[in-house]
Design an enzyme around this catalytic site. Structure first.
Site, PDB file in Angstrom:
ATOM      1  N   CYS A   2     -62.456  49.109 -39.333  1.00  0.00           N
ATOM      2  CA  CYS A   2     -63.452  50.031 -39.858  1.00  0.00           C
ATOM      3  C   CYS A   2     -63.555  49.875 -41.370  1.00  0.00           C
ATOM      4  O   CYS A   2     -62.553  49.734 -42.059  1.00  0.00           O
ATOM      5  CB  CYS A   2     -63.161  51.497 -39.538  1.00  0.00           C
ATOM      6  SG  CYS A   2     -63.049  51.819 -37.786  1.00  0.00           S
ATOM      7  N   ARG A  27     -64.654  44.139 -41.397  1.00  0.00           N
ATOM      8  CA  ARG A  27     -63.559  45.013 -40.956  1.00  0.00           C
ATOM      9  C   ARG A  27     -63.828  45.636 -39.589  1.00  0.00           C
ATOM     10  O   ARG A  27     -62.933  46.240 -38.989  1.00  0.00           O
ATOM     11  CB  ARG A  27     -63.336  46.130 -41.977  1.00  0.00           C
ATOM     12  CG  ARG A  27     -63.011  45.631 -43.360  1.00  0.00           C
ATOM     13  CD  ARG A  27     -62.808  46.802 -44.286  1.00  0.00           C
ATOM     14  NE  ARG A  27     -61.617  47.528 -43.923  1.00  0.00           N
ATOM     15  CZ  ARG A  27     -60.418  47.311 -44.433  1.00  0.00           C
ATOM     16  NH1 ARG A  27     -60.260  46.382 -45.343  1.00  0.00           N
ATOM     17  NH2 ARG A  27     -59.390  48.004 -44.046  1.00  0.00           N
ATOM     18  N   TRP A  75     -64.893  49.712 -35.832  1.00  0.00           N
ATOM     19  CA  TRP A  75     -64.197  48.970 -34.773  1.00  0.00           C
ATOM     20  C   TRP A  75     -63.657  50.046 -33.841  1.00  0.00           C
ATOM     21  O   TRP A  75     -62.766  50.812 -34.211  1.00  0.00           O
ATOM     22  CB  TRP A  75     -63.065  48.133 -35.371  1.00  0.00           C
ATOM     23  CG  TRP A  75     -62.429  47.212 -34.370  1.00  0.00           C
ATOM     24  CD1 TRP A  75     -62.834  45.960 -34.041  1.00  0.00           C
ATOM     25  CD2 TRP A  75     -61.265  47.472 -33.566  1.00  0.00           C
ATOM     26  NE1 TRP A  75     -62.006  45.428 -33.080  1.00  0.00           N
ATOM     27  CE2 TRP A  75     -61.040  46.328 -32.761  1.00  0.00           C
ATOM     28  CE3 TRP A  75     -60.410  48.562 -33.417  1.00  0.00           C
ATOM     29  CZ2 TRP A  75     -59.987  46.243 -31.857  1.00  0.00           C
ATOM     30  CZ3 TRP A  75     -59.357  48.472 -32.510  1.00  0.00           C
ATOM     31  CH2 TRP A  75     -59.159  47.316 -31.742  1.00  0.00           C
ATOM     32  N   ASN A 101     -61.276  56.046 -40.598  1.00  0.00           N
ATOM     33  CA  ASN A 101     -60.644  54.800 -40.150  1.00  0.00           C
ATOM     34  C   ASN A 101     -59.232  55.150 -39.716  1.00  0.00           C
ATOM     35  O   ASN A 101     -58.500  55.770 -40.491  1.00  0.00           O
ATOM     36  CB  ASN A 101     -60.631  53.803 -41.322  1.00  0.00           C
ATOM     37  CG  ASN A 101     -59.803  52.572 -41.022  1.00  0.00           C
ATOM     38  OD1 ASN A 101     -59.563  52.250 -39.864  1.00  0.00           O
ATOM     39  ND2 ASN A 101     -59.360  51.886 -42.065  1.00  0.00           N
ATOM     40  N   GLY A 102     -58.849  54.779 -38.501  1.00  0.00           N
ATOM     41  CA  GLY A 102     -57.485  55.072 -38.053  1.00  0.00           C
ATOM     42  C   GLY A 102     -57.512  55.771 -36.703  1.00  0.00           C
ATOM     43  O   GLY A 102     -58.520  55.740 -35.999  1.00  0.00           O
ATOM     44  N   GLU A 484     -51.444  27.739 -34.038  1.00  0.00           N
ATOM     45  CA  GLU A 484     -52.551  28.180 -34.898  1.00  0.00           C
ATOM     46  C   GLU A 484     -53.867  27.504 -34.478  1.00  0.00           C
ATOM     47  O   GLU A 484     -54.919  28.150 -34.450  1.00  0.00           O
ATOM     48  CB  GLU A 484     -52.203  27.878 -36.367  1.00  0.00           C
ATOM     49  CG  GLU A 484     -53.316  28.102 -37.381  1.00  0.00           C
ATOM     50  CD  GLU A 484     -53.797  29.551 -37.511  1.00  0.00           C
ATOM     51  OE1 GLU A 484     -53.275  30.440 -36.818  1.00  0.00           O
ATOM     52  OE2 GLU A 484     -54.731  29.778 -38.295  1.00  0.00           O
ATOM     53  N   LYS A 488     -57.122  29.700 -33.315  1.00  0.00           N
ATOM     54  CA  LYS A 488     -58.439  29.578 -33.965  1.00  0.00           C
ATOM     55  C   LYS A 488     -59.518  29.321 -32.914  1.00  0.00           C
ATOM     56  O   LYS A 488     -60.599  29.882 -32.978  1.00  0.00           O
ATOM     57  CB  LYS A 488     -58.443  28.433 -34.996  1.00  0.00           C
ATOM     58  CG  LYS A 488     -57.684  28.737 -36.258  1.00  0.00           C
ATOM     59  CD  LYS A 488     -58.482  29.574 -37.218  1.00  0.00           C
ATOM     60  CE  LYS A 488     -57.873  30.819 -37.739  1.00  0.00           C
ATOM     61  NZ  LYS A 488     -56.684  31.412 -37.637  1.00  0.00           N
ATOM     62  N   GLU A 491     -60.175  32.528 -30.702  1.00  0.00           N
ATOM     63  CA  GLU A 491     -60.870  33.658 -31.325  1.00  0.00           C
ATOM     64  C   GLU A 491     -62.287  33.315 -31.747  1.00  0.00           C
ATOM     65  O   GLU A 491     -63.135  34.195 -31.821  1.00  0.00           O
ATOM     66  CB  GLU A 491     -60.064  34.265 -32.482  1.00  0.00           C
ATOM     67  CG  GLU A 491     -59.783  33.357 -33.627  1.00  0.00           C
ATOM     68  CD  GLU A 491     -58.913  34.005 -34.702  1.00  0.00           C
ATOM     69  OE1 GLU A 491     -58.890  35.230 -34.817  1.00  0.00           O
ATOM     70  OE2 GLU A 491     -58.261  33.252 -35.439  1.00  0.00           O
ATOM     71  N   HIS A 507     -41.252  21.274 -18.847  1.00  0.00           N
ATOM     72  CA  HIS A 507     -40.683  22.480 -18.222  1.00  0.00           C
ATOM     73  C   HIS A 507     -41.774  23.355 -17.607  1.00  0.00           C
ATOM     74  O   HIS A 507     -41.538  24.529 -17.336  1.00  0.00           O
ATOM     75  CB  HIS A 507     -39.849  23.251 -19.248  1.00  0.00           C
ATOM     76  CG  HIS A 507     -38.745  22.412 -19.813  1.00  0.00           C
ATOM     77  ND1 HIS A 507     -37.595  22.155 -19.116  1.00  0.00           N
ATOM     78  CD2 HIS A 507     -38.661  21.712 -20.967  1.00  0.00           C
ATOM     79  CE1 HIS A 507     -36.818  21.353 -19.833  1.00  0.00           C
ATOM     80  NE2 HIS A 507     -37.456  21.069 -20.960  1.00  0.00           N
ATOM     81  N   LYS A 609     -61.070  42.343 -39.081  1.00  0.00           N
ATOM     82  CA  LYS A 609     -60.242  41.595 -40.029  1.00  0.00           C
ATOM     83  C   LYS A 609     -58.882  42.230 -40.233  1.00  0.00           C
ATOM     84  O   LYS A 609     -57.883  41.554 -40.315  1.00  0.00           O
ATOM     85  CB  LYS A 609     -61.005  41.513 -41.355  1.00  0.00           C
ATOM     86  CG  LYS A 609     -60.296  40.739 -42.453  1.00  0.00           C
ATOM     87  CD  LYS A 609     -60.273  39.280 -42.139  1.00  0.00           C
ATOM     88  CE  LYS A 609     -59.506  38.459 -43.142  1.00  0.00           C
ATOM     89  NZ  LYS A 609     -59.148  37.150 -42.586  1.00  0.00           N
TER      90      LYS A 609
HETATM   91  C1  F6R Z   1     -56.220  35.108 -36.912  1.00  0.00           C
HETATM   92  C2  F6R Z   1     -55.956  36.228 -37.795  1.00  0.00           C
HETATM   93  C3  F6R Z   1     -55.001  37.265 -37.339  1.00  0.00           C
HETATM   94  C4  F6R Z   1     -54.170  37.803 -38.517  1.00  0.00           C
HETATM   95  C5  F6R Z   1     -53.283  38.963 -38.065  1.00  0.00           C
HETATM   96  C6  F6R Z   1     -52.418  39.479 -39.185  1.00  0.00           C
HETATM   97  O1  F6R Z   1     -57.140  34.229 -37.474  1.00  0.00           O
HETATM   98  O2  F6R Z   1     -56.525  36.337 -38.854  1.00  0.00           O
HETATM   99  O3  F6R Z   1     -54.171  36.801 -36.324  1.00  0.00           O
HETATM  100  O4  F6R Z   1     -53.398  36.769 -39.038  1.00  0.00           O
HETATM  101  O5  F6R Z   1     -54.090  40.012 -37.586  1.00  0.00           O
HETATM  102  O6  F6R Z   1     -53.176  39.959 -40.249  1.00  0.00           O
HETATM  103  P1  F6R Z   1     -52.535  40.177 -41.668  1.00  0.00           P
HETATM  104  O7  F6R Z   1     -52.115  38.868 -42.199  1.00  0.00           O
HETATM  105  O8  F6R Z   1     -53.639  40.795 -42.498  1.00  0.00           O
HETATM  106  O9  F6R Z   1     -51.375  41.098 -41.493  1.00  0.00           O
END
Ligand code: F6R
Length: 614
Positions: A2, A27, A75, A101-102, A484, A488, A491, A507, A609
């Site tokens: 949010c 966000r 969100w 937010n929360g 990673e 990527k 998502e 395994h 985010k």
């Molecule tokens: C993936 C991504 C998330 C963040 C995770 C932690 O691309 O961005 O997996 O890495 O939500 O976020 P932070 O680093 O802000 O604690």
């Protein structure tokens, strides 16, 4: 999660608020809303879906002119993302408009109480009860500031609240507990935002708020108190980036821009952190050398991509310092009752500095007397504020929801921490540390080489548009790179992707291999013979079963050529630093494939985010 904006000043509030929401949309983007005060009443509009829907609605039916207002981009937590559940929420008499937010954890009991007292609640949200409570409090007398203080004392959970009172067009009042909020300090105007991007166009002077504080902004003043009304002080700071950093700058996506910013971001993360002779100087590590010498265990807590940076760090920290290092998902950490002492160093890695799971993990760690060091990109955020020490990553604002430059600079900060510990504890000679530092200094140029070769990866993405599943294999520091790469792709392209340690294949996962299944294979540099050769064996094994291999290997490594359907050369770097270059083609690939599939790369579905709820 949010985005929240508040404004009071001389400008048209609707313009400032909508612009702020546009910059905060990363966000959360399930719905958006705005409210302004118009001659003693609240005028508001809110719409499900992206901000563009709200913008269209207010273009068709404009909000009245006003110089005070607030807005929200959501969100969803409580209730579906529809028009009714969108914020702002209004009080019973439409006197108060409030955004949140929360998660308010005791909302069910408060909702019952309100309904028993005749309140009619229109939405399924926890937020609406806060709007009703604040308005009910105003009806008892007092002003919006005192009403907010009273209500906050009753709320449990995590919240940033911002409210306006139709009968008082001079002030916007906000409160925070466990969720982010910053004040932007202007001339004849003041701002509130979930982060500074909300107001960076107008001011770079900001005020960081502490836990459990209420802030009242008027045109010319900012007053901070605690929830009991006692005066409190925020911490003022200057934002060291400007509007251009928050714009796409000709790129189609923020994510692509951020990928291409990585040479600069890595250089900035290294800047000023070592002398010419390679002696580390991490001034922000406010834990004394004696205390660092007493550390007998390192535990890294982080989520998602940041956790993968932590996995890379484990290899480096244990190798350079011989201190046992564990990496743990923040949300698992405190629930297993971990054994912590004052000689445990807990390293919290978080780009946003607001991830609720990581915040709760460090609170638990500090409660057990462990020392906490944060690796963070966001100045003034909660996690570094609640840690004993911080290494800022200096990546600049990361707006694409998928982390890229955040990840690279987190790894840099981890390497610096590992080398610093080795220097303080004498587990590596000065010239050994200096030699790693020299290699780190070459990384921005190596990343640039990878970026200059992006067409090769884009061509590959075109050929894999219809893939239903993609696997990623790595070993050692290449294993987190595989994880990673898979994250990527999941998502951004919404296709099934998994990362494995190559040694684990036999395994179980090898059963997934079928004809033409694309498998990315990150090959360790040849210097580590055993690792390298074992990875080649794994590639042979999957190729024998029909996999289409996309091999990332050191430039000039001819041993891999016979087993690679596609070969992506990597610059020659030490094994421990290879993740810094190997992840670049995986980022480019996911970005390009998602673009080709017509997805919104910056705002992937269901994500936000900054994950500020547990
Ligand atoms: C993936 C991504 C998330 C963040 C995770 C932690 O691309 O961005 O997996 O890495 O939500 O976020 P932070 O680093 O802000 O604690």
């Amino acid at each position: 999660m949010c985005g929240i904006v508040g404004y009071v000043g001389e400008k048209q509030a609707r313009d400032v608020v909508i612009e702020g929401l546009r910059r905060l949309e990363y966000r959360g983007y399930d719905s958006a809303g705005i409210a302004v005060i118009d001659g003693g009443s609240i005028a508001s509009d809110k719409k499900a879906g992206k901000l563009a829907n709200l913008e269209k609605a207010i273009a068709d039916d404009p909000l009245p002119p006003s110089t005070i207002g607030l807005g929200h981009t959501r969100w969803a937590t409580h209730g579906a993302p529809n028009d009714v559940n969108a914020h702002p929420h209004l009080g019973q008499q439409r006197r108060v408009a409030l955004v949140h937010n929360g998660i308010i954890e005791n909302f069910a009991a408060l909702r019952d109480e309100l309904e028993r007292n005749g309140h009619e609640l229109l939405s399924e949200t926890d937020t609406e009860i806060a709007a009703h409570l604040v308005e009910a409090e105003l009806d008892r007398g007092g002003d919006l500031t005192s009403a907010m203080q009273v209500v906050c004392r009753r709320l449990e959970g995590a919240f940033t609240l911002v409210a306006i009172d139709a009968q008082d067009p001079s002030r916007v009042v906000a409160a925070r507990r466990n969720s982010p909020l910053v004040v932007g300090i202007g001339e004849g105007e003041n701002f509130l935002g979930s982060d500074v991007a909300a107001f960076i166009e107008y001011t770079r002077e900001a005020l960081e708020l502490g836990q459990d504080q209420v802030v009242t902004i008027t045109r010319d003043d900012v007053q901070v108190t605690d929830f009991d009304g006692k005066p409190a002080a925020g911490k003022r700071y200057h934002v060291d980036w400007d509007l251009s950093a928050a714009e796409k700058d000709g790129y189609d996506w923020f994510m692509r821009k951020e990928i291409f910013e990585q040479p600069r971001a890595v250089a900035d993360a290294l800047l000023g952190r070592h002398t010419e002779a390679g002696l580390l100087q991490l001034d922000e590590v406010r834990i004394s050398d004696d205390e660092l010498r007493d550390i007998d265990r390192v535990i890294i807590v982080a989520c998602g991509t940041s956790n993968y940076a932590g996995m890379v760090a484990k290899y480096a920290i244990e190798h350079w310092t011989r201190i046992p290092c564990e990496v743990e998902l923040s949300h698992e950490f405190r629930y297993r009752d971990p054994i912590l002492t004052r000689n445990t160093l807990v390293v919290a890695i978080s780009q946003s500095g607001e991830t609720a799971d990581t915040l709760m993990a460090i609170r638990h760690a500090r409660g057990q007397k462990a020392r906490v060091l944060a690796i963070c990109n966001t100045n003034g955020s909660t996690i570094p504020r609640e840690s004993d020490a911080v290494i800022y990553t200096h990546a600049g604002p990361e707006i694409g929801v998928a982390s890229t430059k955040g990840f690279l600079t987190q790894m840099i900060a981890c390497y610096l921490l590992g080398l610093y510990l080795a220097q303080v504890r004498g587990t590596k000679f000065g010239d050994e540390i200096a030699s790693v530092v020299r290699e780190l200094d070459k990384v921005p140029a190596h990343i640039q080489t990878m970026l200059d070769d992006s067409e090769r990866v884009y061509d590959l993405a075109k050929t894999l548009r219809d893939a239903k599943s993609v696997l990623f294999l790595g070993r050692h520091a290449g294993f987190p790179v595989a994880l990673e790469g898979a994250l990527k792709l999941k998502e951004l392209a919404y296709i099934h992707a998994e990362g494995f340690a190559a040694g684990e294949l036999k395994h179980g996962p090898i059963a997934l291999i079928e004809q033409d299944l694309p498998v990315f294979c990150v090959v360790p540099p040849r210097g580590r013979d055993q690792l390298h050769d074992k990875m080649i064996s794994a590639i042979q094994e999957i190729r024998a079963r029909g996999a289409r291999t996309i091999v990332l290997a050191e430039d000039g490594d001819d041993t891999v050529t016979p087993y690679a359907d596609v070969l992506i050369p990597l610059p020659q770097v030490p094994t421990l630093l290879q993740p810094l270059v190997a992840v670049i083609p995986l980022q480019l690939f996911a970005c390009e494939l998602a673009t080709a599939m017509g997805h919104d790369v910056d705002q992937p579905r269901n994500l936000a985010k900054s994950v500020t709820v547990e």
